[in-house]
Motif scaffolding. Structure first.
Motif, PDB file in Angstrom:
ATOM      1  N   ALA A 140       0.812  -1.227   0.000  1.00  0.00           N
ATOM      2  CA  ALA A 140       0.000   0.000   0.000  1.00  0.00           C
ATOM      3  C   ALA A 140       0.844   1.275   0.000  1.00  0.00           C
ATOM      4  O   ALA A 140       0.556   2.205  -0.769  1.00  0.00           O
ATOM      5  N   ASP A 141       1.895   1.343   0.817  1.00  0.00           N
ATOM      6  CA  ASP A 141       2.668   2.591   0.882  1.00  0.00           C
ATOM      7  C   ASP A 141       3.297   2.912  -0.474  1.00  0.00           C
ATOM      8  O   ASP A 141       3.272   4.053  -0.937  1.00  0.00           O
ATOM      9  N   THR A 142       3.870   1.888  -1.114  1.00  0.00           N
ATOM     10  CA  THR A 142       4.533   2.088  -2.410  1.00  0.00           C
ATOM     11  C   THR A 142       3.533   2.535  -3.466  1.00  0.00           C
ATOM     12  O   THR A 142       3.798   3.443  -4.257  1.00  0.00           O
ATOM     13  N   VAL A 143       2.375   1.881  -3.502  1.00  0.00           N
ATOM     14  CA  VAL A 143       1.379   2.203  -4.527  1.00  0.00           C
ATOM     15  C   VAL A 143       0.813   3.604  -4.304  1.00  0.00           C
ATOM     16  O   VAL A 143       0.744   4.416  -5.238  1.00  0.00           O
ATOM     17  N   VAL A 144       0.443   3.904  -3.066  1.00  0.00           N
ATOM     18  CA  VAL A 144      -0.192   5.205  -2.788  1.00  0.00           C
ATOM     19  C   VAL A 144       0.795   6.354  -3.033  1.00  0.00           C
ATOM     20  O   VAL A 144       0.386   7.449  -3.446  1.00  0.00           O
ATOM     21  N   ALA A 145       2.081   6.100  -2.871  1.00  0.00           N
ATOM     22  CA  ALA A 145       3.090   7.147  -3.138  1.00  0.00           C
ATOM     23  C   ALA A 145       3.081   7.564  -4.612  1.00  0.00           C
ATOM     24  O   ALA A 145       3.515   8.672  -4.948  1.00  0.00           O
ATOM     25  N   ARG A 146       2.590   6.677  -5.490  1.00  0.00           N
ATOM     26  CA  ARG A 146       2.513   7.048  -6.918  1.00  0.00           C
ATOM     27  C   ARG A 146       1.195   7.734  -7.264  1.00  0.00           C
ATOM     28  O   ARG A 146       1.044   8.283  -8.340  1.00  0.00           O
ATOM     29  N   TRP A 147       0.231   7.669  -6.361  1.00  0.00           N
ATOM     30  CA  TRP A 147      -1.099   8.203  -6.667  1.00  0.00           C
ATOM     31  C   TRP A 147      -1.181   9.729  -6.531  1.00  0.00           C
ATOM     32  O   TRP A 147      -1.992  10.365  -7.187  1.00  0.00           O
ATOM     33  N   PHE A 148      -0.358  10.294  -5.612  1.00  0.00           N
ATOM     34  CA  PHE A 148      -0.461  11.728  -5.312  1.00  0.00           C
ATOM     35  C   PHE A 148       0.932  12.349  -5.291  1.00  0.00           C
ATOM     36  O   PHE A 148       1.889  11.693  -4.878  1.00  0.00           O
ATOM     37  N   THR A 149       1.022  13.624  -5.682  1.00  0.00           N
ATOM     38  CA  THR A 149       2.311  14.314  -5.561  1.00  0.00           C
ATOM     39  C   THR A 149       2.612  14.517  -4.068  1.00  0.00           C
ATOM     40  O   THR A 149       1.684  14.595  -3.240  1.00  0.00           O
ATOM     41  N   PRO A 150       3.893  14.642  -3.712  1.00  0.00           N
ATOM     42  CA  PRO A 150       4.240  14.879  -2.301  1.00  0.00           C
ATOM     43  C   PRO A 150       3.544  16.121  -1.744  1.00  0.00           C
ATOM     44  O   PRO A 150       3.093  16.121  -0.589  1.00  0.00           O
ATOM     45  N   ALA A 151       3.421  17.171  -2.562  1.00  0.00           N
ATOM     46  CA  ALA A 151       2.781  18.404  -2.059  1.00  0.00           C
ATOM     47  C   ALA A 151       1.324  18.148  -1.699  1.00  0.00           C
ATOM     48  O   ALA A 151       0.832  18.594  -0.650  1.00  0.00           O
ATOM     49  N   PHE A 152       0.622  17.405  -2.554  1.00  0.00           N
ATOM     50  CA  PHE A 152      -0.788  17.125  -2.276  1.00  0.00           C
ATOM     51  C   PHE A 152      -0.906  16.214  -1.046  1.00  0.00           C
ATOM     52  O   PHE A 152      -1.775  16.418  -0.187  1.00  0.00           O
ATOM     53  N   ALA A 153      -0.016  15.229  -0.958  1.00  0.00           N
ATOM     54  CA  ALA A 153      -0.069  14.292   0.178  1.00  0.00           C
ATOM     55  C   ALA A 153       0.126  15.033   1.496  1.00  0.00           C
ATOM     56  O   ALA A 153      -0.508  14.699   2.511  1.00  0.00           O
ATOM     57  N   THR A 154       0.991  16.047   1.482  1.00  0.00           N
ATOM     58  CA  THR A 154       1.219  16.837   2.700  1.00  0.00           C
ATOM     59  C   THR A 154      -0.005  17.685   3.020  1.00  0.00           C
ATOM     60  O   THR A 154      -0.418  17.806   4.179  1.00  0.00           O
ATOM     61  N   ALA A 155      -0.586  18.278   1.963  1.00  0.00           N
ATOM     62  CA  ALA A 155      -1.716  19.192   2.179  1.00  0.00           C
ATOM     63  C   ALA A 155      -3.003  18.441   2.539  1.00  0.00           C
ATOM     64  O   ALA A 155      -3.839  18.971   3.277  1.00  0.00           O
ATOM     65  N   ARG A 156      -3.210  17.233   1.984  1.00  0.00           N
ATOM     66  CA  ARG A 156      -4.485  16.525   2.151  1.00  0.00           C
ATOM     67  C   ARG A 156      -4.291  15.082   2.642  1.00  0.00           C
ATOM     68  O   ARG A 156      -4.650  14.114   1.948  1.00  0.00           O
ATOM     69  N   PRO A 157      -3.740  14.919   3.855  1.00  0.00           N
ATOM     70  CA  PRO A 157      -3.551  13.556   4.371  1.00  0.00           C
ATOM     71  C   PRO A 157      -4.873  12.802   4.506  1.00  0.00           C
ATOM     72  O   PRO A 157      -4.912  11.563   4.435  1.00  0.00           O
ATOM     73  N   ASP A 158      -5.981  13.543   4.687  1.00  0.00           N
ATOM     74  CA  ASP A 158      -7.293  12.899   4.807  1.00  0.00           C
ATOM     75  C   ASP A 158      -7.678  12.202   3.500  1.00  0.00           C
ATOM     76  O   ASP A 158      -8.169  11.056   3.509  1.00  0.00           O
ATOM     77  N   VAL A 159      -7.411  12.876   2.364  1.00  0.00           N
ATOM     78  CA  VAL A 159      -7.750  12.286   1.062  1.00  0.00           C
ATOM     79  C   VAL A 159      -6.854  11.069   0.800  1.00  0.00           C
ATOM     80  O   VAL A 159      -7.310  10.022   0.327  1.00  0.00           O
ATOM     81  N   VAL A 160      -5.571  11.218   1.131  1.00  0.00           N
ATOM     82  CA  VAL A 160      -4.645  10.101   0.937  1.00  0.00           C
ATOM     83  C   VAL A 160      -5.094   8.903   1.771  1.00  0.00           C
ATOM     84  O   VAL A 160      -5.149   7.767   1.279  1.00  0.00           O
ATOM     85  N   ALA A 161      -5.467   9.151   3.016  1.00  0.00           N
ATOM     86  CA  ALA A 161      -5.881   8.048   3.903  1.00  0.00           C
ATOM     87  C   ALA A 161      -7.140   7.364   3.372  1.00  0.00           C
ATOM     88  O   ALA A 161      -7.259   6.124   3.414  1.00  0.00           O
ATOM     89  N   ALA A 162      -8.080   8.150   2.844  1.00  0.00           N
ATOM     90  CA  ALA A 162      -9.322   7.550   2.328  1.00  0.00           C
ATOM     91  C   ALA A 162      -9.024   6.649   1.127  1.00  0.00           C
ATOM     92  O   ALA A 162      -9.621   5.561   0.983  1.00  0.00           O
TER      93      ALA A 162
END
Ligand SMILES: O=C(O)CC1=CCC(=O)O1
Length: 257
Positions: A140-162
């Motif tokens: 999961a960590d490897t796959v999700v890291a490709r789904w969002f840019t680092p900037a978006f992942a930092t700004a929207r951890p809620d969306v990443v978690a969902a």
């Protein structure tokens, strides 16, 4: 035979149907950011791939042919002669298959963050084996890291978690069987047969299906048009919801649509 695909339906019953196909390891909820805008004009039907979401999980391995024929059966069950179709990643692969093998069933096509060939096969087969052995959390960590840019992942951890939760809720057997479909896939020879108006959308920062893959599709599908969405990784529709929603609505609303 009744369809084994789970459907989520929004929008007016009499409007033209827009079918939405999601990516590997996600389900209908992936399209939530675009549904309100699209459902104003279209009967939006989101389907979960075989082995995903609430669809059936027959034994694998699957092929693109199997996934595409299952969708055709669903269109037959619903008595739909034609649909508009938008798919992201694995959803886009099924869209290319459908437009090439059943051209009279697809009126307009949008292919997002996808590829006609995503080899080499080895890593896909290894991913399938890893997931069968250890479940989705192992990757999961490897796959999700490709789904969002680092900037978006930092700004929207809620969306990443969902979205991570959507991935880990996927059936390991179904996910692995779809990895095997991607391993065996080469849609490149089919692309020249696609004669439906086609929009190709790529995320500028997508490491999974890079812009070069979108350019290859555009080079082979007659008349296809490319839009590169800035500041977006693989799930570009989640990261840039308004821009992608507008692009889809404009494409499917064009004259003749
Ligand atoms: O999971 C990935 O690596 C990215 C991907 C390929 C096909 C798909 O749907 O997602």
């Amino acid at each position: 035979m009744t369809s084994r695909l789970h459907l989520t339906v929004d929008g007016p019953a009499a409007a033209p149907v827009l079918l939405l196909g999601s990516s590997l390891g996600t389900a209908a909820a992936m399209w939530e950011p675009q549904v309100p805008l699209l459902a104003e004009r279209f009967r939006v039907i989101r389907y979960d791939h075989l082995g995903h979401g609430r669809s059936a999980v027959p034994a694998g391995p699957y092929t693109l042919d199997l996934l595409g024929r299952e969708l055709l059966r669903t269109l037959d069950d619903l008595d739909l002669r034609w649909v508009h179709y938008a798919g992201l990643s694995l959803g886009g692969m099924v869209g290319m298959w459908l437009a090439a093998h059943a051209p009279d069933r697809v009126r307009r096509l949008a292919l997002l963050c996808t590829s006609a060939s995503l080899g080499p096969a080895g890593p896909w087969r290894e991913r399938a084996a890893t997931v069968r052995a250890g479940g989705l959390p192992t990757i999961a960590d490897t796959v999700v890291a490709r789904w969002f840019t680092p900037a978006f992942a930092t700004a929207r951890p809620d969306v990443v978690a969902a979205h991570r939760a959507m991935l880990t809720a996927t059936s390991p057997a179904g996910y692995a069987a779809c990895c095997e479909a991607i391993a065996a896939m080469d849609l490149r020879p089919d692309l020249g047969r696609i004669d439906t108006p086609t929009l190709v959308v790529a995320g500028a920062d997508d490491p999974a299906t890079p812009v070069a893959h979108a350019r290859e599709i555009v080079g082979r599908v007659p008349g296809a048009r490319l839009v590169v969405v800035g500041a977006a990784a693989h799930l570009a529709n989640v990261e840039r919801p308004a821009q992608v929603g507008r692009l889809l609505r404009e494409h499917f609303e064009e004259p003749g649509g």
